[in-house]
Design a protein around this motif. Structure first.
Motif, PDB file in Angstrom:
ATOM      1  N   SER A 146     -22.679  14.852 -66.928  1.00 12.93           N
ATOM      2  CA  SER A 146     -21.453  15.146 -65.889  1.00 12.93           C
ATOM      3  C   SER A 146     -21.546  16.511 -65.549  1.00 12.93           C
ATOM      4  CB  SER A 146     -20.282  14.490 -66.342  1.00 12.93           C
ATOM      5  OG  SER A 146     -19.185  14.610 -65.132  1.00 12.93           O
ATOM      6  N   ASN A 187     -18.987  19.156 -63.945  1.00 11.80           N
ATOM      7  CA  ASN A 187     -17.459  19.290 -63.847  1.00 11.80           C
ATOM      8  C   ASN A 187     -17.003  20.674 -63.441  1.00 11.80           C
ATOM      9  OD1 ASN A 187     -17.430  16.792 -65.153  1.00 11.80           O
ATOM     10  ND2 ASN A 187     -17.870  17.827 -66.763  1.00 11.80           N
ATOM     11  N   ARG A 247     -13.162  18.299 -62.727  1.00 12.91           N
ATOM     12  CA  ARG A 247     -13.447  16.756 -62.260  1.00 12.91           C
ATOM     13  C   ARG A 247     -14.960  16.910 -61.948  1.00 12.91           C
ATOM     14  NH1 ARG A 247      -9.239  16.175 -64.532  1.00 12.91           N
ATOM     15  NH2 ARG A 247      -7.572  15.603 -63.628  1.00 12.91           N
ATOM     16  N   SER A 282     -21.114  14.414 -74.788  1.00 13.33           N
ATOM     17  CA  SER A 282     -20.648  13.339 -74.414  1.00 13.33           C
ATOM     18  C   SER A 282     -20.413  12.396 -75.572  1.00 13.33           C
ATOM     19  CB  SER A 282     -21.579  12.813 -73.392  1.00 13.33           C
ATOM     20  OG  SER A 282     -22.731  12.451 -74.133  1.00 13.33           O
ATOM     21  N   TYR A 336     -16.832  11.961 -76.987  1.00 11.59           N
ATOM     22  CA  TYR A 336     -15.622  11.286 -76.378  1.00 11.59           C
ATOM     23  C   TYR A 336     -15.201   9.838 -76.993  1.00 11.59           C
ATOM     24  CZ  TYR A 336     -14.849  14.313 -72.195  1.00 11.59           C
ATOM     25  OH  TYR A 336     -14.702  15.237 -71.326  1.00 11.59           O
ATOM     26  N   LYS A 394     -11.099   9.476 -77.701  1.00  9.39           N
ATOM     27  CA  LYS A 394     -10.504   8.321 -77.006  1.00  9.39           C
ATOM     28  C   LYS A 394      -9.685   7.723 -78.269  1.00  9.39           C
ATOM     29  CE  LYS A 394     -13.546   7.387 -73.207  1.00  9.39           C
ATOM     30  NZ  LYS A 394     -14.534   6.720 -72.714  1.00  9.39           N
ATOM     31  N   SER A 413      -8.015   5.607 -73.687  1.00 17.57           N
ATOM     32  CA  SER A 413      -9.316   4.975 -73.331  1.00 17.57           C
ATOM     33  C   SER A 413     -10.002   5.529 -72.018  1.00 17.57           C
ATOM     34  CB  SER A 413      -9.190   3.409 -73.434  1.00 17.57           C
ATOM     35  OG  SER A 413      -8.240   2.937 -72.327  1.00 17.57           O
ATOM     36  N   GLN A 414      -8.905   6.053 -71.250  1.00 19.61           N
ATOM     37  CA  GLN A 414      -9.282   6.479 -69.859  1.00 19.61           C
ATOM     38  C   GLN A 414      -9.745   8.022 -69.620  1.00 19.61           C
ATOM     39  OE1 GLN A 414      -9.320   4.047 -67.291  1.00 19.61           O
ATOM     40  NE2 GLN A 414      -8.793   2.700 -69.266  1.00 19.61           N
ATOM     41  N   SER A 455     -11.867  10.993 -69.400  1.00 15.48           N
ATOM     42  CA  SER A 455     -13.219  11.052 -68.467  1.00 15.48           C
ATOM     43  C   SER A 455     -13.651  12.297 -68.731  1.00 15.48           C
ATOM     44  CB  SER A 455     -12.783  10.908 -67.071  1.00 15.48           C
ATOM     45  OG  SER A 455     -11.730  11.941 -66.377  1.00 15.48           O
ATOM     46  N   ASN A 456     -14.943  12.495 -68.366  1.00 14.77           N
ATOM     47  CA  ASN A 456     -15.849  13.686 -68.411  1.00 14.77           C
ATOM     48  C   ASN A 456     -15.122  14.703 -67.742  1.00 14.77           C
ATOM     49  OD1 ASN A 456     -18.055  12.270 -69.900  1.00 14.77           O
ATOM     50  ND2 ASN A 456     -18.887  11.577 -67.953  1.00 14.77           N
ATOM     51  N   SER A 476     -12.754  16.283 -69.226  1.00 15.75           N
ATOM     52  CA  SER A 476     -11.177  16.227 -69.976  1.00 15.75           C
ATOM     53  C   SER A 476     -10.964  17.673 -70.643  1.00 15.75           C
ATOM     54  CB  SER A 476     -10.954  15.207 -70.528  1.00 15.75           C
ATOM     55  OG  SER A 476     -10.722  14.051 -69.648  1.00 15.75           O
ATOM     56  N   THR A 480     -20.769  18.134 -69.060  1.00 16.33           N
ATOM     57  CA  THR A 480     -20.764  17.056 -70.205  1.00 16.33           C
ATOM     58  C   THR A 480     -22.222  16.767 -70.569  1.00 16.33           C
ATOM     59  OG1 THR A 480     -18.830  16.131 -69.333  1.00 16.33           O
ATOM     60  CG2 THR A 480     -19.684  15.217 -70.919  1.00 16.33           C
TER      61      THR A 480
END
Length: 217
Positions: A5, A7, A28, A64, A67, A71, A77-78, A80-81, A83, A89
């Motif tokens: 990802s 960001n 983001r 990655s 993560y 979590k 659990s939400q 996201s890359n 964060s 990532t």
């Protein structure tokens, strides 16, 4: 390794402990190709240029594979890359195997490992957890800050290659752990070795020199 990802963020103002705080930590994912320049990624903003961004913190990458751990630890659990405020990532970016001065080709840019990431209180804001900084520090897996040796472009899906691997033992994880873990064995030798590396960021040289001077008193 590859970019999972990409960001970036604009500066955002948030309320923290009753005060307005500006930050660029809320990264983001973007599907666009980004330009990596000497001091930053074009389009990515940092609010506090004293402690973020600049030559020795131009690019921040985080693995990655961390993560799933976070979590569970953060019960989120939400998550996201992006964060953790990372620009990239990256798959299988293992801090214990990455040394100060190692050079990576990320997309078409050539980057050099400059220092571990030391979290500030804004990480707690980003993760909405007041214990985030303490938990992150104790985990010793900080992600990697890079300086830019050759400008270039990168995007999600691009490969990440090690182009130069140094033989010394001053890894990102070892250096960070030696600094923050009071039970770490061989601190003085590791610090001395790190201080001899021209690739170590000036900020960390000052940290280690101060710690060494305190020990000698």
């Amino acid at each position: 390794m590859k970019i999972i990802s990409t960001n970036i963020s604009k500066i955002k103002t948030v309320l923290y402990n009753g005060k307005e705080v500006t930050t660029g930590i809320f990264k983001r994912p973007t599907n666009d190709e980004v330009s990596i320049e000497k001091l930053s990624i074009i389009g990515d903003q940092q609010a506090d240029l004293v402690y973020h961004g600049g030559e020795h913190k131009a690019v921040y990458a985080f693995s990655s594979h961390h993560y799933d751990y976070w979590k569970t630890i953060l019960n989120n659990s939400q998550l996201s890359n992006g964060s953790f405020g990372e620009n990239f990532t990256v798959s299988n970016l293992f801090e214990e195997n990455i040394c100060i001065g190692d050079q990576f080709r990320i997309g078409s840019a050539l980057l050099e490992v400059s220092q571990p990431r030391v979290p500030c209180y804004k990480l707690g804001i980003a993760l909405d957890n007041k214990d985030a900084v303490k938990l992150f520090t104790k985990n010793y897996c900080t992600g990697v800050y890079f300086r830019v040796l050759e400008s270039g472009t990168a995007k999600t899906g691009h490969s990440v290659h090690i182009e130069k691997k140094l033989a010394h033992g001053v890894s990102i994880k070892n250096l960070f752990r030696a600094y923050f873990d009071r039970h770490y064995v061989g601190v003085e030798d590791l610090f001395a070795q790190a201080l001899a590396l021209p690739e170590l960021a000036p900020e960390w040289k000052k940290k280690l020199e101060k710690r060494m001077s305190l020990k000698s008193e």
